[in-house]
Design a protein around this motif. Sequence first.
Motif, PDB file in Angstrom:
ATOM      1  N   ASP A   1       0.824  -1.199   0.000  1.00 35.88           N
ATOM      2  CA  ASP A   1       0.000   0.000   0.000  1.00 35.88           C
ATOM      3  C   ASP A   1       0.871   1.266   0.000  1.00 35.88           C
ATOM      4  N   GLU A   2       0.554   2.186  -0.905  1.00 38.56           N
ATOM      5  CA  GLU A   2       1.365   3.384  -1.082  1.00 38.56           C
ATOM      6  C   GLU A   2       1.433   4.245   0.186  1.00 38.56           C
ATOM      7  N   SER A   3       0.316   4.366   0.901  1.00 41.28           N
ATOM      8  CA  SER A   3       0.339   5.198   2.117  1.00 41.28           C
ATOM      9  C   SER A   3       1.210   4.551   3.202  1.00 41.28           C
ATOM     10  N   LEU A   4       1.207   3.231   3.272  1.00 45.01           N
ATOM     11  CA  LEU A   4       2.069   2.537   4.228  1.00 45.01           C
ATOM     12  C   LEU A   4       3.532   2.736   3.862  1.00 45.01           C
ATOM     13  N   VAL A   5       3.846   2.672   2.577  1.00 50.24           N
ATOM     14  CA  VAL A   5       5.221   2.891   2.122  1.00 50.24           C
ATOM     15  C   VAL A   5       5.658   4.315   2.461  1.00 50.24           C
ATOM     16  N   GLU A   6       4.782   5.290   2.224  1.00 50.74           N
ATOM     17  CA  GLU A   6       5.122   6.691   2.522  1.00 50.74           C
ATOM     18  C   GLU A   6       5.354   6.899   4.016  1.00 50.74           C
ATOM     19  N   ARG A   7       4.464   6.342   4.855  1.00 48.98           N
ATOM     20  CA  ARG A   7       4.622   6.482   6.306  1.00 48.98           C
ATOM     21  C   ARG A   7       5.905   5.826   6.778  1.00 48.98           C
ATOM     22  N   THR A   8       6.163   4.625   6.268  1.00 49.51           N
ATOM     23  CA  THR A   8       7.366   3.899   6.674  1.00 49.51           C
ATOM     24  C   THR A   8       8.613   4.637   6.225  1.00 49.51           C
ATOM     25  N   SER A   9       8.600   5.133   5.005  1.00 52.58           N
ATOM     26  CA  SER A   9       9.742   5.869   4.483  1.00 52.58           C
ATOM     27  C   SER A   9      10.043   7.094   5.346  1.00 52.58           C
ATOM     28  N   GLN A  10       9.005   7.813   5.742  1.00 51.77           N
ATOM     29  CA  GLN A  10       9.181   8.993   6.599  1.00 51.77           C
ATOM     30  C   GLN A  10       9.673   8.579   7.990  1.00 51.77           C
ATOM     31  N   ASP A  11       9.106   7.500   8.523  1.00 52.56           N
ATOM     32  CA  ASP A  11       9.557   6.992   9.826  1.00 52.56           C
ATOM     33  C   ASP A  11      11.046   6.647   9.794  1.00 52.56           C
ATOM     34  N   ILE A  12      11.471   5.953   8.747  1.00 52.38           N
ATOM     35  CA  ILE A  12      12.874   5.531   8.635  1.00 52.38           C
ATOM     36  C   ILE A  12      13.786   6.750   8.474  1.00 52.38           C
ATOM     37  N   LYS A  13      13.372   7.698   7.661  1.00 51.27           N
ATOM     38  CA  LYS A  13      14.171   8.924   7.487  1.00 51.27           C
ATOM     39  C   LYS A  13      14.325   9.643   8.824  1.00 51.27           C
ATOM     40  N   ASN A  14      13.213   9.824   9.537  1.00 58.86           N
ATOM     41  CA  ASN A  14      13.261  10.521  10.826  1.00 58.86           C
ATOM     42  C   ASN A  14      14.081   9.752  11.860  1.00 58.86           C
ATOM     43  N   THR A  15      13.971   8.436  11.848  1.00 62.04           N
ATOM     44  CA  THR A  15      14.753   7.611  12.773  1.00 62.04           C
ATOM     45  C   THR A  15      16.240   7.752  12.478  1.00 62.04           C
ATOM     46  N   ASN A  16      16.609   7.673  11.202  1.00 64.74           N
ATOM     47  CA  ASN A  16      18.016   7.821  10.831  1.00 64.74           C
ATOM     48  C   ASN A  16      18.540   9.211  11.187  1.00 64.74           C
ATOM     49  N   ASP A  17      17.704  10.239  11.053  1.00 65.88           N
ATOM     50  CA  ASP A  17      18.095  11.589  11.468  1.00 65.88           C
ATOM     51  C   ASP A  17      18.369  11.618  12.973  1.00 65.88           C
ATOM     52  N   GLU A  18      17.513  10.948  13.762  1.00 67.87           N
ATOM     53  CA  GLU A  18      17.725  10.872  15.216  1.00 67.87           C
ATOM     54  C   GLU A  18      19.020  10.139  15.535  1.00 67.87           C
TER      55      GLU A  18
ATOM     56  N   ALA B   1      13.820   5.574  16.799  1.00 66.36           N
ATOM     57  CA  ALA B   1      12.478   5.443  16.224  1.00 66.36           C
ATOM     58  C   ALA B   1      11.425   6.043  17.150  1.00 66.36           C
ATOM     59  N   LEU B   2      11.575   5.827  18.454  1.00 71.19           N
ATOM     60  CA  LEU B   2      10.623   6.389  19.410  1.00 71.19           C
ATOM     61  C   LEU B   2      10.733   7.910  19.451  1.00 71.19           C
ATOM     62  N   SER B   3      11.965   8.427  19.446  1.00 74.23           N
ATOM     63  CA  SER B   3      12.172   9.879  19.445  1.00 74.23           C
ATOM     64  C   SER B   3      11.599  10.520  18.192  1.00 74.23           C
ATOM     65  N   ALA B   4      11.684   9.807  17.089  1.00 72.63           N
ATOM     66  CA  ALA B   4      11.198  10.331  15.812  1.00 72.63           C
ATOM     67  C   ALA B   4       9.679  10.231  15.679  1.00 72.63           C
ATOM     68  N   GLY B   5       9.034   9.556  16.622  1.00 67.11           N
ATOM     69  CA  GLY B   5       7.582   9.396  16.543  1.00 67.11           C
ATOM     70  C   GLY B   5       7.158   8.366  15.515  1.00 67.11           C
ATOM     71  N   SER B   6       7.996   7.387  15.262  1.00 67.88           N
ATOM     72  CA  SER B   6       7.675   6.358  14.269  1.00 67.88           C
ATOM     73  C   SER B   6       6.453   5.556  14.699  1.00 67.88           C
ATOM     74  N   GLY B   7       5.742   5.051  13.707  1.00 67.52           N
ATOM     75  CA  GLY B   7       4.561   4.249  13.967  1.00 67.52           C
ATOM     76  C   GLY B   7       4.913   2.881  14.515  1.00 67.52           C
ATOM     77  N   ALA B   8       3.931   2.248  15.140  1.00 71.96           N
ATOM     78  CA  ALA B   8       4.141   0.936  15.751  1.00 71.96           C
ATOM     79  C   ALA B   8       4.567  -0.107  14.729  1.00 71.96           C
ATOM     80  N   ALA B   9       4.029  -0.032  13.523  1.00 72.24           N
ATOM     81  CA  ALA B   9       4.385  -1.017  12.499  1.00 72.24           C
ATOM     82  C   ALA B   9       5.862  -0.902  12.125  1.00 72.24           C
ATOM     83  N   THR B  10       6.355   0.311  11.974  1.00 65.78           N
ATOM     84  CA  THR B  10       7.773   0.509  11.645  1.00 65.78           C
ATOM     85  C   THR B  10       8.652   0.015  12.781  1.00 65.78           C
TER      86      THR B  10
END
Length: 197
Positions: free
Chosen positions: A74-91, A135-144
């Motif tokens: 699902d495209e929205s899941l990919v977008e959310r995950t991609s943003q979660d991973i980017k934010n986590t890597n930034d953290e 991931a927690l600091s970045a506010g990543s979703g539970a699935a990520t």
Amino acid sequence: MKNVVGWICTLIAVIMMVVPQNLNAETTEPEAPDLNEDELKKIEEEAEEIRPYINAEGDYIEFDEEEALKDGVDESLVERTSQDIKNTNDELQNNIDNNNVSALSSCGGVNGINDNWYDVVIYLDSCKSDQLAGALSAGSGAATIAAIIPGAHSLPSGVLAGIAAIGAGAVTSANAGDTGIRMRFTNSGGLYWIHSQ
């Protein structure tokens, strides 16, 4: 005699400060995340869907969003995950920059899951603990979050949600000695404790 009375009064005062006032207070179970069955099932399904496209083996987390989209995720899941991973890597990068360390790759502790009929104990080495804190600091979703934890596919969905509800500070504090962490949950996701390995 005056000294004995004074000593007894002091002893009573100290006991009243140390002993809980309500000796009949019930202990409560750790609270599980307040999610219904459908929400828990969705976390589990989404984590399973994106897990094959996540590589969390290095210092940073990689997500192959092109392959995920190509395979029909699902495209929205990919977008959310991609943003979660980017934010986590930034953290993670901020942690490296702020603590003047060169890399995360010296991992103390072990990874594993001890799933009993009554609770679940999760072991994360220091690198996985850093990734979880990021991931927690970045506010990543539970699935990520569930997708980056080794062996999380075998966990009850309530525990997956419980992991996402932990504060990043608790993970960082437990991992302060770079020894990795241990987390103990009820099967419904309530956190009993988190501390270093």
